[in-house]
Design a protein around this motif. Structure first.
Motif, PDB file in Angstrom:
ATOM      1  N   UNK A 112       0.829  -1.212   0.000  1.00 15.13           N
ATOM      2  CA  UNK A 112       0.000   0.000   0.000  1.00 15.13           C
ATOM      3  C   UNK A 112       0.858   1.256   0.000  1.00 15.13           C
ATOM      4  N   UNK A 113       1.927   1.239   0.792  1.00 10.19           N
ATOM      5  CA  UNK A 113       2.822   2.395   0.841  1.00 10.19           C
ATOM      6  C   UNK A 113       3.505   2.607  -0.505  1.00 10.19           C
ATOM      7  N   UNK A 114       3.948   1.515  -1.123  1.00 10.72           N
ATOM      8  CA  UNK A 114       4.592   1.630  -2.436  1.00 10.72           C
ATOM      9  C   UNK A 114       3.608   2.164  -3.471  1.00 10.72           C
ATOM     10  N   UNK A 115       2.356   1.693  -3.401  1.00 14.53           N
ATOM     11  CA  UNK A 115       1.332   2.169  -4.330  1.00 14.53           C
ATOM     12  C   UNK A 115       1.059   3.658  -4.127  1.00 14.53           C
ATOM     13  N   UNK A 116       0.992   4.093  -2.855  1.00 14.04           N
ATOM     14  CA  UNK A 116       0.752   5.511  -2.564  1.00 14.04           C
ATOM     15  C   UNK A 116       1.884   6.381  -3.096  1.00 14.04           C
ATOM     16  N   UNK A 117       3.120   5.903  -2.921  1.00 18.99           N
ATOM     17  CA  UNK A 117       4.268   6.659  -3.434  1.00 18.99           C
ATOM     18  C   UNK A 117       4.206   6.786  -4.949  1.00 18.99           C
ATOM     19  N   UNK A 118       3.901   5.685  -5.624  1.00 21.05           N
ATOM     20  CA  UNK A 118       3.804   5.714  -7.086  1.00 21.05           C
ATOM     21  C   UNK A 118       2.664   6.617  -7.545  1.00 21.05           C
ATOM     22  N   UNK A 119       1.553   6.580  -6.809  1.00 13.45           N
ATOM     23  CA  UNK A 119       0.408   7.423  -7.169  1.00 13.45           C
ATOM     24  C   UNK A 119       0.754   8.902  -7.025  1.00 13.45           C
ATOM     25  N   UNK A 120       1.452   9.258  -5.940  1.00 12.75           N
ATOM     26  CA  UNK A 120       1.861  10.653  -5.740  1.00 12.75           C
ATOM     27  C   UNK A 120       2.800  11.105  -6.851  1.00 12.75           C
ATOM     28  N   UNK A 121       3.758  10.242  -7.209  1.00 16.72           N
ATOM     29  CA  UNK A 121       4.691  10.583  -8.281  1.00 16.72           C
ATOM     30  C   UNK A 121       3.953  10.756  -9.607  1.00 16.72           C
ATOM     31  N   UNK A 122       2.969   9.893  -9.849  1.00 18.90           N
ATOM     32  CA  UNK A 122       2.201   9.976 -11.095  1.00 18.90           C
ATOM     33  C   UNK A 122       1.404  11.277 -11.162  1.00 18.90           C
ATOM     34  N   UNK A 123       0.763  11.642 -10.038  1.00 17.98           N
ATOM     35  CA  UNK A 123      -0.036  12.874 -10.004  1.00 17.98           C
ATOM     36  C   UNK A 123       0.853  14.093 -10.240  1.00 17.98           C
ATOM     37  N   UNK A 124       2.022  14.118  -9.594  1.00 20.30           N
ATOM     38  CA  UNK A 124       2.946  15.244  -9.792  1.00 20.30           C
ATOM     39  C   UNK A 124       3.430  15.301 -11.234  1.00 20.30           C
ATOM     40  N   UNK A 125       3.717  14.133 -11.807  1.00 20.46           N
ATOM     41  CA  UNK A 125       4.201  14.087 -13.186  1.00 20.46           C
ATOM     42  C   UNK A 125       3.137  14.585 -14.159  1.00 20.46           C
ATOM     43  N   UNK A 126       1.886  14.179 -13.942  1.00 16.62           N
ATOM     44  CA  UNK A 126       0.791  14.628 -14.808  1.00 16.62           C
ATOM     45  C   UNK A 126       0.608  16.143 -14.702  1.00 16.62           C
ATOM     46  N   UNK A 127       0.677  16.672 -13.467  1.00 13.24           N
ATOM     47  CA  UNK A 127       0.516  18.118 -13.266  1.00 13.24           C
ATOM     48  C   UNK A 127       1.650  18.887 -13.944  1.00 13.24           C
ATOM     49  N   UNK A 128       2.872  18.393 -13.809  1.00 14.03           N
ATOM     50  CA  UNK A 128       4.011  19.060 -14.440  1.00 14.03           C
ATOM     51  C   UNK A 128       3.886  19.031 -15.961  1.00 14.03           C
ATOM     52  N   UNK A 129       3.456  17.898 -16.505  1.00 11.31           N
ATOM     53  CA  UNK A 129       3.297  17.801 -17.957  1.00 11.31           C
ATOM     54  C   UNK A 129       2.192  18.725 -18.454  1.00 11.31           C
ATOM     55  N   UNK A 130       1.094  18.809 -17.692  1.00 13.85           N
ATOM     56  CA  UNK A 130      -0.014  19.681 -18.085  1.00 13.85           C
ATOM     57  C   UNK A 130       0.431  21.144 -18.094  1.00 13.85           C
ATOM     58  N   UNK A 131       1.190  21.538 -17.068  1.00 11.58           N
ATOM     59  CA  UNK A 131       1.713  22.909 -17.031  1.00 11.58           C
ATOM     60  C   UNK A 131       2.665  23.162 -18.189  1.00 11.58           C
ATOM     61  N   UNK A 132       3.510  22.176 -18.490  1.00 10.06           N
ATOM     62  CA  UNK A 132       4.441  22.314 -19.616  1.00 10.06           C
ATOM     63  C   UNK A 132       3.684  22.442 -20.935  1.00 10.06           C
ATOM     64  N   UNK A 133       2.630  21.633 -21.108  1.00  8.60           N
ATOM     65  CA  UNK A 133       1.848  21.674 -22.342  1.00  8.60           C
ATOM     66  C   UNK A 133       1.155  23.028 -22.510  1.00  8.60           C
TER      67      UNK A 133
END
Length: 211
Positions: free
Chosen positions: A68-89
């Motif tokens: 669960x902890x590993x999944x939460x970490x991956x989910x947080x990284x994914x959300x940050x990555x999506x937000x950064x890509x959206x801002x870049x776009x």
């Protein structure tokens, strides 16, 4: 003789005192060493207890919790990555639009004198009464319309001026006259057409203003 006995007795007393002091010093050193040994032992025991406690805590974490902890970490990284890509776009699109508009405006500024000459040619031919001039006027009017349509397709529009109230944001006045036939600050003649794209004025309309 009596003095010698006194001195001998005094020496024996001092020797005995020195022996007692030496014994006390030795005892003190032994006690200090024992205290240090006890402290080191306590420290080692505390360290061992701490390590054992950590091991116990790790043993208490189940594989499900780790997952669960590993999944939460991956989910947080994914959300940050999506937000950064959206801002870049969005930033890239905005920069691209700004570059496109800037280039388009530069091209329009070069093209506008051609439109001005077309307008003058059509007006001049309209004043002539021959059949040939009428045909030429119709041909030029068609070219003029095509040019204006092309400008509109690019998002460039003519600024409405004739009969409008003077607005320094869009108009440039080169003459002012008093004439009761017109309203206050009414534009009664357009010397040169103005054009706008979005909120950007490409060229102000050059006009004559009444009252």
């Amino acid at each position: 003789m009596s003095n010698n006995k006194k001195q001998s007795k005094k020496a024996q007393t001092e020797q005995s005192q020195n022996n007692d002091d030496l014994k006390q010093d030795i005892k003190t050193e032994i006690d200090e060493e024992q205290t240090e040994i006890n402290n080191e032992t306590d420290f080692e025991q505390a360290a061992n207890c701490s390590e054992e406690s950590k091991e116990e805590d790790l043993k208490q974490i189940s594989p499900e919790q780790e997952s669960n902890e590993a999944y939460s970490d991956l989910q947080d990284k994914y959300i940050r990555l999506v937000a950064e890509y959206d801002n870049f776009r969005k930033r890239t699109r905005k920069e691209k639009d700004m570059l496109y508009n800037s280039s388009l405006i530069d091209v329009c500024k070069v093209w506008l004198p051609v439109l001005d000459n077309l307008d003058r040619a059509v007006e001049a031919l309209d004043k002539l009464e021959s059949s040939e001039s009428e045909q030429m006027s119709e041909g030029l009017a068609m070219v003029q319309k095509q040019a204006n349509d092309a400008m509109e397709q690019l998002g460039v529009k003519e600024i409405k001026s004739l009969g409008e109230r003077f607005d320094p944001q869009y108009h440039e006045a080169i003459a002012h006259v008093d004439n009761p036939e017109y309203g206050e600050d009414e534009i009664f003649e357009v010397i040169k057409k103005g054009y706008i794209k979005g909120d950007t004025v490409i060229r102000h309309s050059v006009v004559c203003v009444a009252n």
